[in-house]
Design a protein around this motif. Structure first.
Motif, PDB file in Angstrom:
ATOM      1  N   TRP A   1       8.191  73.302  47.945  1.00 45.73           N
ATOM      2  CA  TRP A   1       7.153  72.359  48.378  1.00 45.73           C
ATOM      3  C   TRP A   1       7.469  71.783  49.758  1.00 45.73           C
ATOM      4  O   TRP A   1       6.572  71.663  50.602  1.00 45.73           O
ATOM      5  CB  TRP A   1       7.009  71.234  47.362  1.00 45.73           C
ATOM      6  CG  TRP A   1       6.210  70.069  47.925  1.00 45.73           C
ATOM      7  CD1 TRP A   1       6.673  68.862  48.326  1.00 45.73           C
ATOM      8  CD2 TRP A   1       4.812  70.060  48.200  1.00 45.73           C
ATOM      9  NE1 TRP A   1       5.666  68.077  48.816  1.00 45.73           N
ATOM     10  CE2 TRP A   1       4.495  68.806  48.750  1.00 45.73           C
ATOM     11  CE3 TRP A   1       3.787  70.986  48.017  1.00 45.73           C
ATOM     12  CZ2 TRP A   1       3.216  68.456  49.129  1.00 45.73           C
ATOM     13  CZ3 TRP A   1       2.498  70.631  48.401  1.00 45.73           C
ATOM     14  CH2 TRP A   1       2.229  69.381  48.951  1.00 45.73           C
ATOM     15  N   SER A   2       8.726  71.429  49.993  1.00 38.10           N
ATOM     16  CA  SER A   2       9.097  70.849  51.285  1.00 38.10           C
ATOM     17  C   SER A   2       8.865  71.846  52.421  1.00 38.10           C
ATOM     18  O   SER A   2       8.381  71.483  53.498  1.00 38.10           O
ATOM     19  CB  SER A   2      10.558  70.403  51.258  1.00 38.10           C
ATOM     20  OG  SER A   2      10.739  69.357  50.325  1.00 38.10           O
TER      21      SER A   2
ATOM     22  N   TYR B   1       5.221  71.984  53.004  1.00 39.19           N
ATOM     23  CA  TYR B   1       4.769  70.729  53.624  1.00 39.19           C
ATOM     24  C   TYR B   1       5.115  70.702  55.116  1.00 39.19           C
ATOM     25  O   TYR B   1       4.316  70.264  55.956  1.00 39.19           O
ATOM     26  CB  TYR B   1       5.419  69.561  52.899  1.00 39.19           C
ATOM     27  CG  TYR B   1       4.972  68.201  53.386  1.00 39.19           C
ATOM     28  CD1 TYR B   1       3.688  67.754  53.123  1.00 39.19           C
ATOM     29  CD2 TYR B   1       5.825  67.365  54.095  1.00 39.19           C
ATOM     30  CE1 TYR B   1       3.265  66.503  53.553  1.00 39.19           C
ATOM     31  CE2 TYR B   1       5.419  66.124  54.535  1.00 39.19           C
ATOM     32  CZ  TYR B   1       4.132  65.702  54.258  1.00 39.19           C
ATOM     33  OH  TYR B   1       3.720  64.473  54.695  1.00 39.19           O
TER      34      TYR B   1
ATOM     35  N   GLY C   1       1.714  71.026  56.220  1.00 42.65           N
ATOM     36  CA  GLY C   1       1.371  69.704  55.712  1.00 42.65           C
ATOM     37  C   GLY C   1       1.084  68.701  56.805  1.00 42.65           C
ATOM     38  O   GLY C   1       0.265  68.928  57.678  1.00 42.65           O
TER      39      GLY C   1
ATOM     40  N   ASP D   1       1.985  64.931  48.608  1.00 43.63           N
ATOM     41  CA  ASP D   1       3.438  64.788  48.714  1.00 43.63           C
ATOM     42  C   ASP D   1       3.918  63.595  47.891  1.00 43.63           C
ATOM     43  O   ASP D   1       4.945  63.663  47.208  1.00 43.63           O
ATOM     44  CB  ASP D   1       3.816  64.606  50.183  1.00 43.63           C
ATOM     45  CG  ASP D   1       5.314  64.598  50.392  1.00 43.63           C
ATOM     46  OD1 ASP D   1       5.975  65.620  50.103  1.00 43.63           O
ATOM     47  OD2 ASP D   1       5.838  63.551  50.834  1.00 43.63           O
TER      48      ASP D   1
ATOM     49  N   THR E   1      11.225  59.310  51.694  1.00 44.63           N
ATOM     50  CA  THR E   1       9.780  59.548  51.707  1.00 44.63           C
ATOM     51  C   THR E   1       9.024  58.283  52.115  1.00 44.63           C
ATOM     52  O   THR E   1       8.091  58.333  52.929  1.00 44.63           O
ATOM     53  CB  THR E   1       9.315  60.012  50.318  1.00 44.63           C
ATOM     54  OG1 THR E   1      10.010  61.213  49.970  1.00 44.63           O
ATOM     55  CG2 THR E   1       7.820  60.272  50.310  1.00 44.63           C
TER      56      THR E   1
END
Length: 351
Positions: A35-36, A39, A43, A51, A85
């Motif tokens: 996912w990172s 992103y 993203g 996120d 985050t």
């Protein structure tokens, strides 16, 4: 930055977890890394909600992926990701939206801590409050950087406007000086020749000169482009000069058109001054290249003068000769003394 923290925290999670948890933790960490990477590549601000949802899911799953003893201290790898985050999101969205996303993350962190260890809710609250402080400090830093950048942008824009205004003003002054020099060299010079009785009878060249003056004054403003043959331009000047001119020049002398026009105008003014002040009817014009320079000399054997005694209001040498050469990156040197004639040397870089 957040992706770097995710990579490091994921590695710590694999080391920190119990052997029985490792397959489950490994799958979560790999999914988080994927996912990172997505992103980072596609993203940005448009995927902030998604996120945040991923990190919220991570918080809720703490009871299965974080050892109980790590929940209440700084070794909690999920806490590291939540903190980073919350900090990173402040740079990607508005203050209101950043505060909302931070609140969601903190609530999810607290919920996950309480679900995994209900007796540690007090520590979880203090950890959540510290995450809020971190996000607030990040937002403050973002605002300071943004405001400083805006001030810098305004200063740069103001400097650019000032330089543009100065360039426009300088160009306008150059145009005004060129117009005054043209007026001095054409109509004013011809009328002065008649008014001072330098012309005492009908001269064929006078009508031609007046016609050339009118044509020059009526021509649209602008600068010539390309290259010109200076020898040809000076030949034209010599043919129409009010004195007999001996021109000694190479067959061709290629120069930039702007420089050619400026030098030929300066030579024309110098020859007019010979007719007006020197008391002789002949002059020499010498053209050569020397030491990386193009050199043009206008020489007469007339009565001469003291250059330092020329009144400031006399524009011939200062405006029509010296300033014209200065505008093309050259210079004009006047050498004269009473009874010894005059030499005007015009020089500028060859190229």
């Amino acid at each position: 930055m957040r992706t770097a923290v995710v990579v490091c925290a994921g590695g710590a999670a694999l080391v920190q977890c119990a052997p029985g948890q490792r397959p489950w933790v490994a799958s979560v960490v790999v999914g988080l890394w994927v996912w990172s990477a997505w992103y980072v590549r596609w993203g940005g601000a448009r995927l902030l909600v998604a996120d945040t949802a991923v990190v919220v899911a991570l918080c809720v799953a703490q009871r299965w992926i974080v050892p109980v003893e790590a929940l209440s201290d700084s070794t909690n790898w999920v806490l590291a990701i939540v903190s980073c985050t919350a900090v990173a999101h402040q740079w990607l969205t508005s203050t209101r939206r950043g505060a909302l996303l931070t609140a969601v993350l903190v609530v999810a962190l607290l919920a996950g801590d309480v679900l995994a260890a209900p007796q540690g809710w007090g520590t979880a609250v203090s950890t959540g409050l510290w995450t809020v402080v971190e996000a607030a400090l990040s937002r403050l830093l973002f605002l300071l950087v943004r405001n400083g950048s805006r001030r810098a942008d305004r200063a740069v824009a103001a400097g650019a406007r000032a330089r543009t205004d100065a360039a426009v003003a300088a160009a306008r002054r150059d145009d005004e000086r060129e117009h005054l020099a043209l007026l001095h060299d054409t109509a004013a010079s011809t009328l002065l020749a008649v008014g001072s009785r330098m012309v005492e009878r009908v001269e064929p060249w006078l009508a031609d000169q007046a016609a050339r003056d009118l044509a020059a004054l009526a021509a649209p403003p602008g600068f010539p482009e390309g290259r010109e043959d200076l020898a040809r331009l000076l030949g034209e000047v010599a043919r129409h000069a009010p004195v007999a001119v001996s021109l000694r020049s190479p067959d061709t002398v290629p120069v930039g058109a702007v420089r050619g026009a400026a030098v030929s105008a300066a030579v024309r003014e110098a020859l007019t001054n010979v007719a007006r002040h020197a008391g002789v009817g002949t002059a020499e014009v010498l053209v050569r290249r020397a030491g990386g320079l193009v050199v043009v000399e206008v020489v007469d054997r007339g009565r001469g003068f003291a250059p330092g005694s020329v009144p400031a209001h006399r524009r011939g040498l200062s405006c029509s000769v010296r300033q014209r050469l200065a505008r093309i990156g050259g210079r004009a040197v006047v050498t004269s003394r009473p009874g010894a004639g005059t030499s005007i040397r015009l020089e500028w870089p060859d190229g």
